[in-house]
Enzyme design. Structure first.
Site, short mmCIF file in Angstrom:
data_model
loop_
_atom_site.label_atom_id
_atom_site.label_comp_id
_atom_site.label_asym_id
_atom_site.label_seq_id
_atom_site.Cartn_x
_atom_site.Cartn_y
_atom_site.Cartn_z
N HIS A 103 -2.45 -3.41 5.57
CA HIS A 103 -2.54 -2.17 5.27
C HIS A 103 -2.29 -2.06 3.77
CE1 HIS A 103 -2.22 2.23 5.12
NE2 HIS A 103 -1.06 2.15 4.49
N ARG A 147 -6.21 -0.76 -6.81
CA ARG A 147 -5.72 -1.40 -7.84
C ARG A 147 -6.84 -2.78 -7.98
NH1 ARG A 147 -1.27 0.94 -6.29
NH2 ARG A 147 -0.77 -0.71 -4.73
N GLU A 181 1.45 3.92 13.39
CA GLU A 181 2.79 3.20 13.19
C GLU A 181 3.59 3.35 14.48
OE1 GLU A 181 4.60 4.99 9.82
OE2 GLU A 181 3.12 5.46 8.77
N ASP A 205 1.56 9.17 11.51
CA ASP A 205 1.78 9.83 10.00
C ASP A 205 0.61 10.62 9.52
OD1 ASP A 205 3.47 10.61 7.89
OD2 ASP A 205 3.19 8.61 6.90
N GLN A 257 -2.34 13.34 -1.77
CA GLN A 257 -1.54 12.30 -2.32
C GLN A 257 -1.90 11.49 -3.44
OE1 GLN A 257 -1.49 9.24 1.14
NE2 GLN A 257 -0.01 7.85 -0.14
N TYR A 294 1.11 11.60 -6.27
CA TYR A 294 2.11 10.54 -5.54
C TYR A 294 2.95 9.88 -7.14
CZ TYR A 294 -0.56 6.39 -6.40
OH TYR A 294 -1.32 5.31 -6.89
N THR A 306 2.00 1.96 8.09
CA THR A 306 0.59 1.72 8.75
C THR A 306 0.43 0.27 9.45
OG1 THR A 306 -0.11 3.63 7.48
CG2 THR A 306 -1.85 2.25 8.69
N GLU A 313 -8.69 2.96 5.33
CA GLU A 313 -9.06 1.73 5.61
C GLU A 313 -10.46 1.33 6.11
OE1 GLU A 313 -5.41 -0.99 6.07
OE2 GLU A 313 -5.00 1.09 6.83
CA CA Z 1 3.08 6.19 6.69
#
Ligand code: CA
Length: 418
Positions: free
Chosen positions: A132, A141, A200, A230, A237, A241, A346, A360
């Site tokens: 993940h 990135r 999760e 989650d 986000q 973040y 995850t 993903e």
């Molecule tokens: Ca999480």
């Protein structure tokens, strides 16, 4: 380890999630009655609250099951946990001499409503799945810098909200939030357009601690495990973040499965973490097999339509065990309490069908999924039901968790005018 037989006939099916080997702990009610602690056995629930009140179960001078959550037992520690499991196993095993006392305490599961099985003290979520982290890092990135420099040395995490943890079956309202994509000059306040799941496992702290504990001590302190979704607003986000991590993107809700599967039930399925890519510092080193071989899957069902399995993976794909996460959590001296919930992060496997989030699976929306109904999805649409399942497979028996499910409702027309 093979199937342990029960006089509750439905518990002896090799594929039933709740054989005598499992004995998971939940909280139930019947027709709006008082909530009681219960143990799943086959298609039935043993009413533990009543069993204790009638003296069939008697572990302590003070009652442990008169409140509708399992925390009073959880804080007792491993010796009392083992005593309860031994007593329940005796009562429900084939040939039990107390079957006649226990039979009136069984309730059919399909006549019950399930509630939160424990009071969540605090909730911490990690980012400790290798595949993940690699996938998400590659999207944001590039593959060279996918993993943050700390990632192979500590299980990184953030403090979430215990207040947002809900039991399976609770509807999830699509959140509003401040969104800004890179091509927009200014942010806008809108319903999330990239609402997602995270597959999760949740580890539940039983024994409290003050100050740093070892990985072995941490493993001893863990009471049991649940499936955990989650819910994550990727667009909220992405804007919020930096630099302090997720905040509102993760605060809408986190769903857990209704049954706490104890560490004792999972004991035969222990396995090692994957090979370390760089050695861990001594205080986080593995000291035994502390992951578990648990098959996991995710289904998605559009409103009124059949479900499609969109991912299958296994808990053993985690890079760090829950024991390592709990040990790391305590290094600063942070007190850990009975009922603390630790999200694994995850869980994704190495191939595309093993990815534990839509982010993903659809590669950030660039490769939408096609469901069996013919519809496509990059992220969750209103009315979609997402369900996590988990099962550890023994010889002739299954340790199941019960579904962790939730349906996403449309955002309120305006969150400030309801
Ligand atoms: Ca999480």
């Amino acid at each position: 380890m093979t199937l342990s037989k029960s006089w509750v006939a439905s518990a002896n099916d090799a594929n039933h999630p709740f054989p005598l080997n499992n004995l998971p702990y939940g909280v139930f009610s019947v027709d709006g009655s008082e909530q009681h602690c219960g143990v799943a056995i086959g298609d039935m629930i043993l009413d533990v609250t009543t069993a204790e009140a009638e003296g069939v179960i008697n572990l302590d001078d003070e009652p442990l099951f008169d409140l509708p959550f399992w925390n009073p037992l959880m804080e007792q520690g491993p010796a009392v946990w083992a005593a309860l499991r031994a007593r329940l196993t005796y009562l429900l095993a084939e040939g039990s001499e107390e079957q006649d006392k226990v039979e009136p305490l069984l309730v059919p599961q399909n006549a019950t409503e399930l509630h939160m099985p424990f009071a969540v003290s605090e909730y911490t979520d990690f980012y400790a799945g290798r595949h993940h982290a690699q996938n998400v890092g590659t999207m944001f990135r590039g593959p060279e810098n996918a993993l943050p420099p700390n990632w192979l040395h500590i299980p990184i995490g953030y403090n979430g909200r215990a207040s947002s943890v809900v039991v399976s079956g609770t509807d999830i309202r699509r959140p509003w939030g401040q969104l800004k994509s890179p091509d927009q000059e200014k942010p806008a306040f809108l319903p999330s357009r990239r609402f997602d799941i995270e597959l999760e496992m949740g580890a539940i702290v039983g024994t409290p601690s003050e100050g740093p504990i070892t990985v072995q001590e941490a493993d001893d302190h863990i009471f049991g495990y649940v499936l955990l979704n989650d819910w994550s607003a990727r667009d909220i986000q992405a804007w919020e973040y930096q630099p302090l991590g997720p905040f509102q993107a993760k605060a809408t809700a986190t769903s857990i499965s209704p049954w706490i599967v104890t560490k004792a039930a999972l004991e035969p399925f222990r396995c090692d973490t994957p090979a370390r890519e760089v050695p861990l510092l001594d205080h986080l080193k593995d000291c035994g097999p502390m992951l578990y071989d648990i098959d996991l899957s995710v289904t998605m069902a559009p409103e009124g339509k059949p479900a499609t399995t969109i991912a299958r993976t296994n808990y053993k794909e985690m890079y760090y065990s829950a024991a390592q996460q709990l040990a790391h959590h305590s290094t600063s001296g942070c007190p850990m309490n009975t009922g603390d919930l630790l999200g694994s992060g995850t869980i994704s496997g190495p191939t595309k069908p093993e990815r534990g989030s839509l982010l993903e699976l659809s590669w950030g929306g660039k490769e939408p999924l096609t469901l069996n109904t013919g519809e496509t999805r990059s992220f969750i649409e209103d009315g979609d039901t997402l369900t996590l399942t988990g099962a550890a497979k023994g010889k002739g028996y299954t340790i199941g968790f019960g579904d962790c499910t939730g349906t996403v409702l449309p955002a309120h027309s305006s969150p400030y005018a309801r």
